[in-house]
Write an enzyme that holds these catalytic residues in place. Structure first.
Site, short mmCIF file in Angstrom:
data_model
loop_
_atom_site.label_atom_id
_atom_site.label_comp_id
_atom_site.label_asym_id
_atom_site.label_seq_id
_atom_site.Cartn_x
_atom_site.Cartn_y
_atom_site.Cartn_z
NE ARG A 8 6.27 8.99 10.28
CZ ARG A 8 5.34 9.70 9.67
NH1 ARG A 8 5.62 10.91 9.20
NH2 ARG A 8 4.11 9.24 9.52
CE LYS B 259 8.21 5.28 7.82
NZ LYS B 259 7.90 4.21 6.83
CG HIS C 138 4.70 3.37 3.31
ND1 HIS C 138 3.62 3.88 3.98
CD2 HIS C 138 5.55 2.92 4.27
CE1 HIS C 138 3.79 3.73 5.28
NE2 HIS C 138 4.96 3.15 5.47
CB SER D 130 2.56 3.39 10.60
OG SER D 130 3.78 3.60 9.95
CE LYS E 171 3.75 -0.54 5.57
NZ LYS E 171 3.24 0.20 6.74
CB THR E 172 4.81 -4.96 10.53
OG1 THR E 172 5.49 -3.80 10.03
CG2 THR E 172 5.80 -5.84 11.28
CG ASP F 72 7.63 0.60 6.68
OD1 ASP F 72 6.39 0.66 6.59
OD2 ASP F 72 8.34 1.59 6.92
NE ARG G 165 5.93 2.54 15.25
CZ ARG G 165 5.55 2.42 14.00
NH1 ARG G 165 6.00 1.42 13.26
NH2 ARG G 165 4.70 3.27 13.46
#
Length: 528
Positions: free
Chosen positions: A55, A198, A217, A235, A239-240, A254, A319
């Site tokens: 990003r 996002k 988030h 990130s 989390k994932t 997410d 990713r």
């Protein structure tokens, strides 16, 4: 399901508009027209995002308009731009899209709760981008697509074409601009697909709090007894990985919202980091990378088409994007009850925070507003090694309102429901980054298991003298000696110095919020 569609209402007139094409058709067109595309041996579509592999938060702008200006947290996160500049960027994007022989549209939904769902339209050049958002938005049924009508928000992705850096308010050839009043989001100068994802999250982060709904988030999963756990974190903090638990139903990885009835996933898919991905460590994610998934910026063998997940020569931010139903135990629809456990994930590069701590309500608010973690290499452009940072609400780049707005909503939800709260460090032990080692994933998984089965609620605790955190003295399947980080350092005096350094960083960061925080919350700060 692909349908013809006119885009004349946006000033776009292209001979071929391909709407909601099936993944197989998008594969064919990506291989024909998308440079660098290939099919991996696992069936996923390999795509390259060009020079931008993360990003570009410094290039994000929001239109400063009288109808919304007073609600927006202006500053480094939300940089204002005037309507004239937005119009110039929009015109530039539309002119570029009009120069193409064909463009792709994906119409889908954000938000699984029908009471809070919005309609989103993606307009883009690349088949890879269409497939990515096919995975990340909630996919409409044929009947829903037939009656879709006009969307609430439109994303114009002309990322292959640069912004004019001489335009007032622009600082580079990349521009990511949002107008709430027009319901439009314009991308120029970056082909990184995560900007679209996002962007939608940013929109929901504005709309939901207006309705008294907390946007978060976080990832979320659910146990057999209907107990929901919510995992906050930036990130790369886990989390994932940690929410993809074969013994629990995945609600989402997410982005979620917490309403008066429970939580719902914003998205229709998952966007997982795949650096060093193995079936042994993360079997659910590994097996979800198959036909229909997108693999972004990965290195592969040109003959066998096998993926080298350890290769970071393109980026460390490799990713995989896939529909949530690719996870075998996904809960569909992606809705759950009120959380029983809140888990704040942090990646502590200083090796000061314990692997797990139980939080008081005041500590919950302090650490939620602080949002301490380390930015993991590759998540954003220019980040090449783990860097300590503070990100309000564990997601400052995507907030629109002031962080205290989200914190107040969280406090209200916690007061209404009996919620346990935990701080879990997935970062370093035995010394800072470069000296110590990353806490083993199997230990973190064991900690999460102990939270879910109630073992940690029954454990004995000792208090950290600097951060005031309650640390368990034992946890099933985790070595006792790592539970107190001071004990893992070769020299305890060095640990004390590092703990004091981090405590001061917490204090310096919280100065921006102290005047809006209660005395009870301020008292939860580290002691220096």
């Amino acid at each position: 399901m692909s349908q013809r569609l006119s885009l004349e209402q946006y000033g776009i007139s292209v001979s071929e508009v391909i709407r909601n094409a099936a993944p197989a058709r998008l594969y064919e067109m990506a291989l024909a027209w998308d440079k660098g595309s290939a099919i991996a041996d696992n069936g996923a579509l390999i795509a390259m995002s060009g020079s931008k592999t993360g990003r570009s938060p410094k290039d994000k702008r929001i239109v400063q308009h009288p109808d919304s200006s007073q609600n927006i947290w202006w500053g480094n996160v939300n940089i204002p731009v005037d309507e004239q500049t937005f119009d110039k960027n929009r015109e530039r994007a539309v002119d570029y899209l009009n120069s193409l022989d064909r463009i792709f549209v994906f119409d889908g939904f954000a938000g699984w709760d029908p009471d809070h769902q919005i309609k989103v339209r993606i307009v883009c050049e690349r088949p890879y981008h269409a497939l990515f958002m096919h995975n990340m938005l909630i996919r409409p049924t044929p009947e829903q697509l037939e009656s879709f009508g006009e969307p609430h928000y439109v994303v114009f992705n002309a990322g292959h074409f640069p912004a004019n850096s001489r335009t007032q308010g622009m600082t580079s050839k990349t521009s990511v601009s949002l107008s709430f009043e027009r319901g439009e989001f314009v991308i120029l100068g970056t082909e990184y697909a995560g900007e679209m994802k996002k962007g939608v999250f940013t929109i929901m982060n504005y709309l939901m709090p207006r309705k008294g709904v907390l946007s978060m988030h976080c990832s979320a999963n659910e146990g057999d007894q209907g107990d929901v756990s919510v995992f906050f974190g930036l990130s790369g903090t886990g989390k994932t990985t940690l929410s993809a638990d074969p013994r629990r139903a995945l609600i989402g990885d997410d982005e979620h919202c917490w309403t008066d009835t429970g939580v719902f996933n914003i998205e229709g898919g998952c966007y997982a980091k795949v650096i060093n991905l193995t079936r042994e460590q993360e079997p659910e994610i590994f097996d979800a990378i198959r036909f229909g998934a997108v693999l972004e910026n990965v290195v592969y063998d040109r003959d066998s088409r096998s993926i080298d997940y350890t290769n970071t020569s393109i980026t460390e931010n490799t990713r995989g994007a896939y529909p949530i139903e690719f996870i075998p135990n996904a809960k569909l629809p992606c809705l759950g009850g009120h959380p029983k456990n809140l888990i704040f994930l942090t990646c502590d590069a200083f090796s000061v925070l314990p692997p797990v701590a139980r939080l008081t309500p005041e500590q919950v608010m302090y650490h939620f507003i602080s949002g301490y973690t380390a930015k993991v290499a590759g998540t954003e452009m220019g980040i090449t090694e783990p860097t300590a940072t503070f990100s309000a609400c564990f997601g400052a780049p995507f907030l629109v309102w002031h962080p205290t707005k989200y914190a107040e909503l969280l406090a209200d939800k916690m007061r209404q429901h009996q919620v346990n709260a935990w701080l879990v460090n997935t970062g370093w032990s035995g010394g800072p980054n470069g000296i110590g080692a990353r806490i083993k994933l199997r230990y973190t998984r064991a900690i999460i298991d102990a939270i879910h089965d109630g073992s940690l609620e029954r454990a004995s605790y000792v208090e950290d003298p600097v951060f005031g955190l309650s640390m368990p003295t034992s946890c099933p399947n985790v070595p006792d000696e790592i539970l107190n980080p001071r004990n893992t350092w070769p020299n305890a005096t060095d640990y004390d110095a590092m703990a004091l350094k981090l405590a001061k960083l917490f204090h310096d960061n919280f100065k921006a919020y102290a005047d809006q925080a209660s005395e009870a919350i301020r008292s939860a700060a580290p002691r220096i």
